[in-house]
Every structure is written in structure tokens, then in C-alpha cells.
Design an enzyme around this catalytic site. Sequence first.
Site, PDB file in Angstrom:
ATOM      1  N   GLY A  72      -0.056  17.796  52.913  1.00 49.70           N
ATOM      2  CA  GLY A  72       0.788  17.354  51.798  1.00 49.70           C
ATOM      3  C   GLY A  72       0.671  15.869  51.499  1.00 49.70           C
ATOM      4  O   GLY A  72       1.445  15.320  50.729  1.00 49.70           O
ATOM      5  N   VAL A  96      11.241  12.818  44.164  1.00 45.24           N
ATOM      6  CA  VAL A  96      12.113  11.648  44.269  1.00 45.24           C
ATOM      7  C   VAL A  96      13.433  11.897  43.538  1.00 45.24           C
ATOM      8  O   VAL A  96      14.519  11.646  44.081  1.00 45.24           O
ATOM      9  CB  VAL A  96      11.425  10.380  43.697  1.00 45.24           C
ATOM     10  CG1 VAL A  96      12.317   9.158  43.891  1.00 45.24           C
ATOM     11  CG2 VAL A  96      10.070  10.143  44.362  1.00 45.24           C
ATOM     12  N   GLY A 113       7.201   9.437  49.744  1.00 46.61           N
ATOM     13  CA  GLY A 113       8.128  10.457  50.229  1.00 46.61           C
ATOM     14  C   GLY A 113       9.432  10.355  49.457  1.00 46.61           C
ATOM     15  O   GLY A 113       9.840   9.271  49.040  1.00 46.61           O
ATOM     16  N   ILE A 152       9.735   0.410  50.992  1.00 51.27           N
ATOM     17  CA  ILE A 152       9.585  -0.953  51.528  1.00 51.27           C
ATOM     18  C   ILE A 152      10.101  -1.952  50.486  1.00 51.27           C
ATOM     19  O   ILE A 152       9.665  -1.917  49.336  1.00 51.27           O
ATOM     20  CB  ILE A 152       8.106  -1.283  51.852  1.00 51.27           C
ATOM     21  CG1 ILE A 152       7.485  -0.175  52.698  1.00 51.27           C
ATOM     22  CG2 ILE A 152       8.000  -2.618  52.578  1.00 51.27           C
ATOM     23  CD1 ILE A 152       5.997  -0.347  52.929  1.00 51.27           C
ATOM     24  N   LYS A 170      -0.584  -0.635  42.104  1.00 50.97           N
ATOM     25  CA  LYS A 170       0.414  -1.313  42.946  1.00 50.97           C
ATOM     26  C   LYS A 170       0.059  -2.788  43.115  1.00 50.97           C
ATOM     27  O   LYS A 170       0.927  -3.661  43.038  1.00 50.97           O
ATOM     28  CB  LYS A 170       0.507  -0.618  44.299  1.00 50.97           C
ATOM     29  CG  LYS A 170       1.104   0.788  44.207  1.00 50.97           C
ATOM     30  CD  LYS A 170       0.912   1.543  45.504  1.00 50.97           C
ATOM     31  CE  LYS A 170       1.567   2.910  45.486  1.00 50.97           C
ATOM     32  NZ  LYS A 170       1.167   3.714  46.648  1.00 50.97           N
ATOM     33  N   GLU A 181      -3.086  14.950  46.861  1.00 47.94           N
ATOM     34  CA  GLU A 181      -2.935  15.877  45.738  1.00 47.94           C
ATOM     35  C   GLU A 181      -4.158  16.789  45.680  1.00 47.94           C
ATOM     36  O   GLU A 181      -5.205  16.487  46.252  1.00 47.94           O
ATOM     37  CB  GLU A 181      -2.907  15.088  44.417  1.00 47.94           C
ATOM     38  CG  GLU A 181      -1.920  13.960  44.366  1.00 47.94           C
ATOM     39  CD  GLU A 181      -0.573  14.374  43.829  1.00 47.94           C
ATOM     40  OE1 GLU A 181      -0.511  15.366  43.086  1.00 47.94           O
ATOM     41  OE2 GLU A 181       0.419  13.706  44.178  1.00 47.94           O
ATOM     42  N   ARG A 230      11.226  19.332  32.806  1.00 46.42           N
ATOM     43  CA  ARG A 230      10.325  20.024  31.883  1.00 46.42           C
ATOM     44  C   ARG A 230      10.788  21.465  31.705  1.00 46.42           C
ATOM     45  O   ARG A 230      10.843  21.986  30.618  1.00 46.42           O
ATOM     46  CB  ARG A 230       8.906  19.996  32.465  1.00 46.42           C
ATOM     47  CG  ARG A 230       7.863  19.552  31.511  1.00 46.42           C
ATOM     48  CD  ARG A 230       6.520  19.395  32.180  1.00 46.42           C
ATOM     49  NE  ARG A 230       6.590  19.262  33.621  1.00 46.42           N
ATOM     50  CZ  ARG A 230       5.739  18.560  34.348  1.00 46.42           C
ATOM     51  NH1 ARG A 230       4.754  17.927  33.748  1.00 46.42           N
ATOM     52  NH2 ARG A 230       5.840  18.509  35.648  1.00 46.42           N
ATOM     53  N   LYS A 254       4.692   3.387  38.746  1.00 44.98           N
ATOM     54  CA  LYS A 254       3.728   2.277  38.932  1.00 44.98           C
ATOM     55  C   LYS A 254       2.740   2.183  37.773  1.00 44.98           C
ATOM     56  O   LYS A 254       2.320   1.094  37.410  1.00 44.98           O
ATOM     57  CB  LYS A 254       2.970   2.424  40.255  1.00 44.98           C
ATOM     58  CG  LYS A 254       2.241   3.723  40.378  1.00 44.98           C
ATOM     59  CD  LYS A 254       1.675   3.964  41.764  1.00 44.98           C
ATOM     60  CE  LYS A 254       1.439   5.422  41.991  1.00 44.98           C
ATOM     61  NZ  LYS A 254       2.550   6.135  42.590  1.00 44.98           N
TER      62      LYS A 254
HETATM   63  N1  LIG Z   1       6.673  11.238  45.521  1.00 47.09           N
HETATM   64  C1  LIG Z   1       6.599  10.059  46.112  1.00 47.09           C
HETATM   65  O1  LIG Z   1       6.460   9.961  47.337  1.00 47.09           O
HETATM   66  C2  LIG Z   1       6.675   8.787  45.301  1.00 47.09           C
HETATM   67  C3  LIG Z   1       6.647   7.543  45.947  1.00 47.09           C
HETATM   68  C4  LIG Z   1       6.738   6.363  45.199  1.00 47.09           C
HETATM   69  C5  LIG Z   1       6.853   6.454  43.817  1.00 47.09           C
HETATM   70  N2  LIG Z   1       6.851   7.693  43.215  1.00 47.09           N
HETATM   71  C6  LIG Z   1       6.954   7.726  41.768  1.00 47.09           C
HETATM   72  O2  LIG Z   1       8.143   8.402  41.419  1.00 47.09           O
HETATM   73  C7  LIG Z   1       7.944   9.097  40.191  1.00 47.09           C
HETATM   74  C8  LIG Z   1       8.311  10.562  40.398  1.00 47.09           C
HETATM   75  O3  LIG Z   1       7.446  11.121  41.366  1.00 47.09           O
HETATM   76  P1  LIG Z   1       7.721  12.567  41.996  1.00 47.09           P
HETATM   77  O4  LIG Z   1       6.794  12.697  43.155  1.00 47.09           O
HETATM   78  O5  LIG Z   1       9.175  12.778  42.208  1.00 47.09           O
HETATM   79  O6  LIG Z   1       7.216  13.504  40.801  1.00 47.09           O
HETATM   80  P2  LIG Z   1       7.354  15.089  40.675  1.00 47.09           P
HETATM   81  O7  LIG Z   1       7.779  15.687  41.970  1.00 47.09           O
HETATM   82  O8  LIG Z   1       6.106  15.566  40.025  1.00 47.09           O
HETATM   83  O9  LIG Z   1       8.576  15.278  39.655  1.00 47.09           O
HETATM   84  C9  LIG Z   1       8.482  14.939  38.301  1.00 47.09           C
HETATM   85  C10 LIG Z   1       9.768  15.391  37.588  1.00 47.09           C
HETATM   86  O10 LIG Z   1       9.723  14.958  36.253  1.00 47.09           O
HETATM   87  C11 LIG Z   1       9.851  16.058  35.364  1.00 47.09           C
HETATM   88  N3  LIG Z   1       8.946  15.802  34.232  1.00 47.09           N
HETATM   89  C12 LIG Z   1       7.635  15.448  34.284  1.00 47.09           C
HETATM   90  N4  LIG Z   1       7.144  15.300  33.052  1.00 47.09           N
HETATM   91  C13 LIG Z   1       8.158  15.549  32.202  1.00 47.09           C
HETATM   92  C14 LIG Z   1       8.275  15.561  30.797  1.00 47.09           C
HETATM   93  N5  LIG Z   1       7.228  15.280  29.984  1.00 47.09           N
HETATM   94  N6  LIG Z   1       9.477  15.871  30.231  1.00 47.09           N
HETATM   95  C15 LIG Z   1      10.526  16.168  31.029  1.00 47.09           C
HETATM   96  N7  LIG Z   1      10.493  16.179  32.385  1.00 47.09           N
HETATM   97  C16 LIG Z   1       9.314  15.864  32.960  1.00 47.09           C
HETATM   98  C17 LIG Z   1       9.462  17.277  36.145  1.00 47.09           C
HETATM   99  O11 LIG Z   1      10.100  18.411  35.610  1.00 47.09           O
HETATM  100  P3  LIG Z   1       9.954  19.880  36.291  1.00 47.09           P
HETATM  101  O12 LIG Z   1      10.783  19.813  37.552  1.00 47.09           O
HETATM  102  O13 LIG Z   1      10.540  20.810  35.300  1.00 47.09           O
HETATM  103  O14 LIG Z   1       8.500  20.077  36.544  1.00 47.09           O
HETATM  104  C18 LIG Z   1       9.948  16.901  37.555  1.00 47.09           C
HETATM  105  O15 LIG Z   1      11.312  17.230  37.709  1.00 47.09           O
HETATM  106  C19 LIG Z   1       6.487   8.833  39.802  1.00 47.09           C
HETATM  107  O16 LIG Z   1       6.414   7.746  38.930  1.00 47.09           O
HETATM  108  C20 LIG Z   1       5.824   8.503  41.115  1.00 47.09           C
HETATM  109  O17 LIG Z   1       4.679   7.704  40.975  1.00 47.09           O
HETATM  110  C21 LIG Z   1       6.774   8.849  43.927  1.00 47.09           C
END
Ligand SMILES: NC(=O)c1ccc[n+]([C@@H]2O[C@H](COP(=O)([O-])OP(=O)(O)OC[C@H]3O[C@@H](n4cnc5c(N)ncnc54)[C@H](OP(=O)(O)O)[C@@H]3O)[C@@H](O)[C@H]2O)c1
Length: 424
Positions: A184, A13, A299, A133, A202, A187, A44, A102
Site C-alpha cells: 500500500g 485524509v 498516511g 511533519i 514538495k 500506487e 464524487r 501539493k
Molecule cells: N494520503 C496521504 O497519505 C496524503 C499525504 C499527504 C498529502 N495528501 C494529499 O491529501 C489530498 C487527499 O489525498 P487522499 O489520499 O485522501 O485522496 P483520496 O483517498 O483519493 O480521496 C479523495 C477524495 O476526494 C473526493 N474527490 C476527488 N475528486 C473529486 C471531485 N472531482 N469532485 C468531488 N469529490 C472528489 C473523492 O470522492 P470519492 O470518495 O467519492 O471517490 C474522495 O473522497 C491530496 O491532495 C493528497 O496529495 C495525502
Amino acid sequence: MQLNVGLLGLGTVGSQVAERLLQKRDSLARRTGVVLNLRRVLVRDAERPRSIPSELITDAPDEVLNDPEIQVLVELMGGEEPARTYIERGLRAGKHVVTANKVVMAKHGPELLELAGEMDVDIYFEAAVGGGIPLISTFKVDLIANDIERIAAVINGTTNYMLGRMGADGLDYAAALLEAQAAGFAEEDPTADVAGFDAVYKLSILASIAFGARVHPDQVFREGIEGIDPLDFRYAKELGYEIKLLAYAARPNGKIEARVHPALVPVSHPLAQVEGAFNAVYIEGDLVGPVLLRGQGAGGRPTASAVVGDLLDLVFTIRKKAANRVLMTFDPDPPMLPMADVVTKAYYRLRAEDRTGVLAQVGRVFGEEDVSIASMIQKDSIEEGTAELVFTTHPARDAALARARERIAELEPIRRVGAFFRVI
Ligand SMILES: NC(=O)c1ccc[n+]([C@@H]2O[C@H](COP(=O)([O-])OP(=O)(O)OC[C@H]3O[C@@H](n4cnc5c(N)ncnc54)[C@H](OP(=O)(O)O)[C@@H]3O)[C@@H](O)[C@H]2O)c1
């Protein structure tokens, strides 16, 4: 005017949000009168190559959290900690917050909203439920005149994809999971989705906002989709139902009912037609009547749509000097309806010895537990000398449905209760 943004997280995201802010900087500025300046991005692993200029990247949280020039934190790291702490630090430092988290909002939302109120800043979290949404804003603004009567939702794309594959193509649970992982949608550790935790978080957010009352995730009844037998999709279809992981909240007689579990949904219900990784939320308000919202619940791009939308909303409120525009309040300890007292219809599948008198025995148990039968079908079973009996019931207390299930399982000619689902 310029607003400096600090981004926490640059994953699925975060990278879409960063791209939008960088690529559309000029057109967003024209539309809002404010330059949204992406100033620092926390990750990270700062060594990994990224799609945005490397001088923006840091792995030191303080470089973002302690930067007095940053007015808005966009938290897209995920997980409870350290995300919650970083959000709290941001608010205490007088920064506005936009988050898609969430878990944090379900467990700590009311406290963080209160803190935001005290600090006279805003916290936005549209992306925390249902990806792109528009749900939170719908409750916060558009439906605010209503008493919300119920919410019924399909809000986990992973399980909806899996159940769809099991229903349409007869895949068993394990095969559907493997396929969802390969595509994909699931998980490597699918527990959060298949066991219903994601939907619980949610629903807890939606129910809290809809009812203006704190519904903690621990108060939401939860059952996952593990172990569902493809056989039940066939029988459900014959009876006119689809099987969905249902998130349901209502307020019958002033008590809040909140539950997540697999359920039979009539094919004519709008939720039955929600396919694949899509999400849908069906809302009933006392003034508006039924409303259905449907779209991509996950997504990078759809979720970034909600996050950047929140940022722009924030920009407009800041320009109007109206921070903390809609102060949400929550009854901290609302009366909850225990699952045992929830009234619902049900579906039972039993494997029984193929002989006379079985139906009478099962019927007697239902009768004694005050559960009235709505329909019954009998099928030959693959097991020699047995038959498959499928019952649906009229509404009854969940405790009575559970007791009937236990007592039927103990009847001498019953080999097992193969399945039990609630029905909406
Ligand atoms: N993906 C979806 O479809 C979706 C949909 C709705 C809501 N969300 C929400 O959006 C949020 C992000 O999701 P995502 O899918 O984008 O996650 P993600 O792809 O796993 O990305 C997480 C990012 O946060 C960084 N990060 C994680 N822990 C960290 C820490 N302790 N210190 C510093 N940086 C840290 C990671 O760094 P690195 O890049 O170095 O690993 C990465 O860049 C979550 O809360 C998720 O529930 C996601």
C-alpha cells in the site's frame, strides 16, 4: 463562537479529518473557544456508504462552495483540477482555505496566497509537504529570522521504502515496486513517485517558502529511481554511502539550485538513516545552523494531524482578529542556477575490458574534463573478460561530469557506463 467547515473530499485524509472534527468537537471547542462545525462534505460518489452522517454528504460542489454559512474550506480531493478552481472560488467568496494539495500549491501557490491576501483571508497548506511533519510552519514562523542556506530532504516515502528494500535485501527494482504496491506504499501507476514528480512538487513548495522566491516545479531538475541496479547499493555501502532519492535546494552566490535525483548519501549524514516510508528534511539556516525534522510523511492520520492543526491555527488567528497573519511574499522570477552549473561530487560504475591501460584512458578523460577522482575500486564482473570499475569524484560542474560520462562510454575498452549518481 462557531466556525462552519466545508470539506472537499472524504478519502484517506478527509475521513480522518472528518472523524477528528466530529469526535473531538467538544474538547476542541474547550481548547479553542470555538466550535468547529463540519457542515457539508463533497465527494464524487454520494451513494457510497460513509463513516459520517449521510446528511452531511453531497456530490454537488455548489452546495459547499456557494454556502454563505461556510467560513472555511478544507480541500482534500487532490489533483490539480477541479481542486484549484474550487480553492480559488472559496477564496473569492471570502472563505479561508486549508489544503493538503501539493500539486496545486506547487503550481499555483503564490497566486492563491496573493488572492488570499487581497480577500483578507488565510490559506494554510502544512499537509501539502511531509504529511504530519511540521515544515511550513517551521519556515513561516520558527526559522523566519534565518537566511536559509540549504535544504536536503528525503520527502517521498514510496521511493524511500523501495530503495531501502533494494539496499537491505538485494531486491531488484521491479520486485521492490511490486512489494511497495502490495504494502500500500505505491500506487498502481507509480510514476508520480518513482519518476520524482511528487518530490519535485514538495521541493518546489519548500524552496519557495525557504528562499521567499518562486521556484516553479518546471524549474526543478528531476531524475527518478527507475532502473537502479541493486549492484550499486553494494558498492555504495562499501564506499560508506546509502542511495536515497534526494530533494535538494540551495542558494549558492544568490542563484537558486533545486534538484531531485537519486544520490549517494554518506552513512554518517542524518538523511542516510531515514528508513521505510519515513520522511526527513535537513535544513541549514545562517543563525540556527542545522535542523533536522523527521516523521511520517504520509498516511491518513499523520496528514490529518497537519490539516486539523492548520484549522486550529486558523481559529486562533480569527479569534485574535488577525487574519492573514503571515503574508508570504515571493520574488516572482529569481535567478536560477542551471543544472549544468551545479557543483557536485559523483559516482560512476563502468564495465570495462579486463586489460592494461584502461584506467589510464579513463583517468585521462576525467583529467581533460577537470574532474578529479576521489576513489576507485575494481571488482570482477559477471561478464567474462571484463571488470567493474567504480569511481567517485571530488566536486565538479555537472556539465563536466556529464561530458566525462559520455566520453568514457565511447572509449574502446569500455563496454558501458552502468551507473552514474551524484553524491552529497
Ligand atoms: N494520503 C496521504 O497519505 C496524503 C499525504 C499527504 C498529502 N495528501 C494529499 O491529501 C489530498 C487527499 O489525498 P487522499 O489520499 O485522501 O485522496 P483520496 O483517498 O483519493 O480521496 C479523495 C477524495 O476526494 C473526493 N474527490 C476527488 N475528486 C473529486 C471531485 N472531482 N469532485 C468531488 N469529490 C472528489 C473523492 O470522492 P470519492 O470518495 O467519492 O471517490 C474522495 O473522497 C491530496 O491532495 C493528497 O496529495 C495525502
